[in-house]
Scaffold this motif. Structure first.
Motif, mmCIF file in Angstrom:
data_model
loop_
_atom_site.group_PDB
_atom_site.id
_atom_site.type_symbol
_atom_site.label_atom_id
_atom_site.label_comp_id
_atom_site.label_asym_id
_atom_site.label_seq_id
_atom_site.Cartn_x
_atom_site.Cartn_y
_atom_site.Cartn_z
ATOM 1 N N GLU A 34 28.788 95.342 -10.605
ATOM 2 C CA GLU A 34 27.734 94.380 -10.313
ATOM 3 C C GLU A 34 27.463 94.491 -8.814
ATOM 4 O O GLU A 34 28.377 94.355 -8.002
ATOM 5 N N THR A 35 26.238 94.769 -8.436
ATOM 6 C CA THR A 35 25.905 94.967 -7.020
ATOM 7 C C THR A 35 25.139 93.756 -6.499
ATOM 8 O O THR A 35 24.312 93.174 -7.199
ATOM 9 N N SER A 36 25.425 93.387 -5.269
ATOM 10 C CA SER A 36 24.758 92.242 -4.647
ATOM 11 C C SER A 36 24.842 92.372 -3.135
ATOM 12 O O SER A 36 25.590 93.214 -2.610
ATOM 13 N N VAL A 37 24.089 91.552 -2.451
ATOM 14 C CA VAL A 37 24.164 91.450 -0.993
ATOM 15 C C VAL A 37 24.456 89.990 -0.658
ATOM 16 O O VAL A 37 23.674 89.098 -1.019
ATOM 17 N N ALA A 38 25.592 89.743 -0.030
ATOM 18 C CA ALA A 38 25.974 88.371 0.301
ATOM 19 C C ALA A 38 25.054 87.805 1.372
ATOM 20 O O ALA A 38 24.675 88.507 2.315
ATOM 21 N N ASP A 39 24.676 86.558 1.207
ATOM 22 C CA ASP A 39 23.837 85.912 2.217
ATOM 23 C C ASP A 39 24.642 85.695 3.496
ATOM 24 O O ASP A 39 25.855 85.523 3.462
ATOM 25 N N MET A 40 23.953 85.704 4.621
ATOM 26 C CA MET A 40 24.610 85.434 5.900
ATOM 27 C C MET A 40 23.544 85.069 6.921
ATOM 28 O O MET A 40 22.344 85.229 6.686
ATOM 29 N N THR A 41 24.000 84.563 8.055
ATOM 30 C CA THR A 41 23.100 84.291 9.169
ATOM 31 C C THR A 41 23.535 85.150 10.352
ATOM 32 O O THR A 41 24.660 85.639 10.396
ATOM 33 N N ARG A 42 22.610 85.323 11.298
ATOM 34 C CA ARG A 42 22.939 86.032 12.541
ATOM 35 C C ARG A 42 22.731 85.087 13.706
ATOM 36 O O ARG A 42 21.788 84.298 13.721
ATOM 37 N N ASP A 43 23.608 85.166 14.683
ATOM 38 C CA ASP A 43 23.476 84.372 15.893
ATOM 39 C C ASP A 43 24.241 85.080 16.998
ATOM 40 O O ASP A 43 25.041 85.978 16.729
ATOM 41 N N ASP A 44 24.004 84.669 18.241
ATOM 42 C CA ASP A 44 24.622 85.297 19.404
ATOM 43 C C ASP A 44 26.075 84.853 19.529
ATOM 44 O O ASP A 44 26.339 83.670 19.776
ATOM 45 N N PRO A 45 27.046 85.764 19.362
ATOM 46 C CA PRO A 45 28.450 85.363 19.453
ATOM 47 C C PRO A 45 28.831 84.780 20.814
ATOM 48 O O PRO A 45 29.702 83.901 20.881
ATOM 49 N N LEU A 46 28.212 85.267 21.907
ATOM 50 C CA LEU A 46 28.528 84.708 23.225
ATOM 51 C C LEU A 46 28.105 83.254 23.320
ATOM 52 O O LEU A 46 28.807 82.421 23.906
ATOM 53 N N LYS A 47 26.976 82.927 22.734
ATOM 54 C CA LYS A 47 26.521 81.530 22.708
ATOM 55 C C LYS A 47 27.485 80.676 21.883
ATOM 56 O O LYS A 47 27.890 79.575 22.304
ATOM 57 N N LEU A 48 27.855 81.171 20.714
ATOM 58 C CA LEU A 48 28.770 80.426 19.854
ATOM 59 C C LEU A 48 30.145 80.302 20.501
ATOM 60 O O LEU A 48 30.831 79.282 20.348
ATOM 61 N N GLN A 49 30.560 81.339 21.249
ATOM 62 C CA GLN A 49 31.853 81.304 21.919
ATOM 63 C C GLN A 49 31.890 80.219 22.990
ATOM 64 O O GLN A 49 32.874 79.474 23.094
ATOM 65 N N ILE A 50 30.824 80.104 23.789
ATOM 66 C CA ILE A 50 30.837 79.097 24.858
ATOM 67 C C ILE A 50 30.744 77.685 24.277
ATOM 68 O O ILE A 50 31.305 76.738 24.834
ATOM 69 N N GLU A 51 30.078 77.539 23.139
ATOM 70 C CA GLU A 51 30.062 76.243 22.462
ATOM 71 C C GLU A 51 31.462 75.887 21.962
ATOM 72 O O GLU A 51 31.909 74.735 22.084
ATOM 73 N N HIS A 52 32.162 76.870 21.414
ATOM 74 C CA HIS A 52 33.542 76.646 20.974
ATOM 75 C C HIS A 52 34.439 76.308 22.163
ATOM 76 O O HIS A 52 35.259 75.379 22.092
ATOM 77 N N PHE A 53 34.270 77.042 23.257
ATOM 78 C CA PHE A 53 35.066 76.769 24.464
ATOM 79 C C PHE A 53 34.811 75.344 24.957
ATOM 80 O O PHE A 53 35.745 74.651 25.387
ATOM 81 N N THR A 54 33.575 74.902 24.887
ATOM 82 C CA THR A 54 33.258 73.530 25.285
ATOM 83 C C THR A 54 34.014 72.524 24.426
ATOM 84 O O THR A 54 34.564 71.539 24.935
ATOM 85 N N ARG A 55 34.077 72.788 23.127
ATOM 86 C CA ARG A 55 34.838 71.882 22.235
ATOM 87 C C ARG A 55 36.333 71.938 22.546
ATOM 88 O O ARG A 55 37.037 70.916 22.455
ATOM 89 N N VAL A 56 36.826 73.125 22.921
ATOM 90 C CA VAL A 56 38.237 73.242 23.331
ATOM 91 C C VAL A 56 38.483 72.387 24.572
ATOM 92 O O VAL A 56 39.471 71.645 24.654
ATOM 93 N N ILE A 57 37.595 72.479 25.559
ATOM 94 C CA ILE A 57 37.729 71.697 26.792
ATOM 95 C C ILE A 57 37.756 70.203 26.478
ATOM 96 O O ILE A 57 38.550 69.437 27.038
ATOM 97 N N ARG A 58 36.902 69.786 25.549
ATOM 98 C CA ARG A 58 36.793 68.363 25.199
ATOM 99 C C ARG A 58 37.924 67.882 24.297
ATOM 100 O O ARG A 58 37.989 66.691 23.970
ATOM 101 N N GLY A 59 38.779 68.788 23.870
ATOM 102 C CA GLY A 59 39.872 68.409 22.985
ATOM 103 C C GLY A 59 39.467 68.282 21.536
ATOM 104 O O GLY A 59 40.198 67.703 20.728
ATOM 105 N N GLU A 60 38.306 68.868 21.173
ATOM 106 C CA GLU A 60 37.797 68.769 19.809
ATOM 107 C C GLU A 60 38.185 69.967 18.949
ATOM 108 O O GLU A 60 37.953 69.958 17.737
ATOM 109 N N ALA A 61 38.753 70.999 19.557
ATOM 110 C CA ALA A 61 39.117 72.214 18.813
ATOM 111 C C ALA A 61 40.260 72.917 19.530
ATOM 112 O O ALA A 61 40.458 72.750 20.736
ATOM 113 N N GLU A 62 41.002 73.707 18.755
ATOM 114 C CA GLU A 62 42.016 74.597 19.303
ATOM 115 C C GLU A 62 41.403 75.978 19.495
ATOM 116 O O GLU A 62 40.488 76.359 18.749
ATOM 117 N N PRO A 63 41.851 76.755 20.472
ATOM 118 C CA PRO A 63 41.275 78.091 20.700
ATOM 119 C C PRO A 63 41.301 78.960 19.444
ATOM 120 O O PRO A 63 42.354 79.129 18.829
#
Length: 351
Positions: free
Chosen positions: A289-318
């Motif tokens: 059975e052949t298919s193509v899984a859905d996905m989104t694309r976004d800038d990993p550097l942008k997502l990384q700095i957003e994650h780092f911001t949450r780490v700074i705020r104590g909302e996430a672990e690295p």
């Protein structure tokens, strides 16, 4: 909520990329630049932020909420220790340090101080990688059996003429490029516990390798093969397939990883899947059975700095810890050792 204030140390290529995403973020803002070079003055003026010559001067005059260290590799340990002493959360660019011994020292200090440090393996924040990992973790492929990967591309002659050190031992695609692939493979398939490798410098004839064939054993029992070359004219690399870095032309029909399990396979980043619907129908004589899984694309550097911001705020672990960075470096060095010695090198985390 007020924007989180982040300083960037190092005004080179990757430092400028971090500055750009910080300036465009809804969560954080660029508060300062740290760089002793004369060229940094114009960059700070253009960014509209103060410039400091050292981290000590920054912490004394304009303490930020977090620091991004985009400084030369040989300064990673020294600069991160300075941030730990000041108790400032840090995003440290990969590689974590130039050597495993330095990374082990840093990991102990991070554990001791409890200060949050995120290692800048930005592909870990790629939505493509997250979706591929989700499909594998859901068991869509069954038990993992094999992974076939490639980072095969052509670096032009001026790449080496502009920086002659790239021709010498200490450079080469194993140490310059493979660490990215190691983290991706660990993220998708789990811990790598042993490596083998053949290397060749037959095409360019430099003192350092240009092509490497790598075998991998994963803790799960799955096996992997990986082809690495910076002198092969091919588009089968992450940069040329993921469409995430606009500096590279991309080819939507190409993949750089194929992960195969007992029920099917997933090609990344096209997300093409071939699976068997029922256990009793699994056979090479039966159609997938052949298919193509859905996905989104976004800038990993942008997502990384957003994650780092949450780490700074104590909302996430690295998402990528210092010990992750240490293990990526350990495996990369082991590949170089295996290529040089012809031996199988143990890379299990407890090793």
């Amino acid at each position: 909520m007020e924007k989180t204030r982040i300083a960037v140390a190092g005004a080179g290529y990757i430092g400028l990329a971090h500055m750009a995403v910080a300036q465009q973020s809804d969560m954080c803002t660029l508060s300062a630049i740290v760089d002793p070079s004369p060229a940094a003055e114009a960059i700070a003026a253009k960014q509209g932020v103060p410039l400091y010559r050292s981290l000590d001067e920054l912490f004394e005059k304009d303490r930020p909420d977090g620091v991004i260290l985009a400084t030369p590799n040989q300064l990673h340990l020294e600069h991160t220790l300075t941030c730990l002493q000041a108790r400032v959360p840090t995003l440290l660019e990969k590689p974590v340090t130039p050597t495993v011994a330095e990374a082990e020292k840093l990991a102990k200090e991070v554990d001791r101080t409890g200060v949050k440090v995120l290692i800048g393996h930005h592909r870990a924040h790629s939505p493509i990688m997250a979706r591929a990992k989700q499909l594998i973790d859901e068991g869509r492929l069954g038990k993992l059996v094999a992974v076939m990967g490639s980072a095969v591309f052509f670096k032009p002659d001026h790449y080496f003429a502009d920086a002659p050190w790239r021709r010498q031992p200490g450079a080469g695609p194993i140490l310059l490029n493979m660490i990215h692939e190691v983290h991706n493979l660990r993220m998708l398939c789990g811990d790598i516990v042993a490596v083998q490798a053949f290397s060749s410098r037959a095409t360019r004839g430099f003192p350092v390798e240009d092509t490497v064939s790598i075998n991998l054993r994963f803790a799960s029992g799955a096996l992997g093969s990986f082809m690495l070359s910076d002198t092969a004219a091919s588009a089968r690399s992450w940069e040329q397939t993921s469409q995430e870095n606009k500096a590279y032309p991309t080819y939507p029909d190409e993949d750089c990883y194929v992960i195969a399990g007992t029920f099917g396979s997933l090609s990344v980043p096209t997300m093409r899947m071939k699976t068997y619907g029922k256990a009793e129908d699994r056979s090479w004589w039966k159609p997938f059975e052949t298919s193509v899984a859905d996905m989104t694309r976004d800038d990993p550097l942008k997502l990384q700095i957003e994650h780092f911001t949450r780490v700074i705020r104590g909302e996430a672990e690295p998402l990528v810890s210092v010990r992750d960075g240490l293990q990526n470096l350990r495996i990369t060095e082991a590949i170089a050792e295996a290529a040089n010695t012809g031996s199988i090198v143990d890379t299990s985390p407890a090793h």
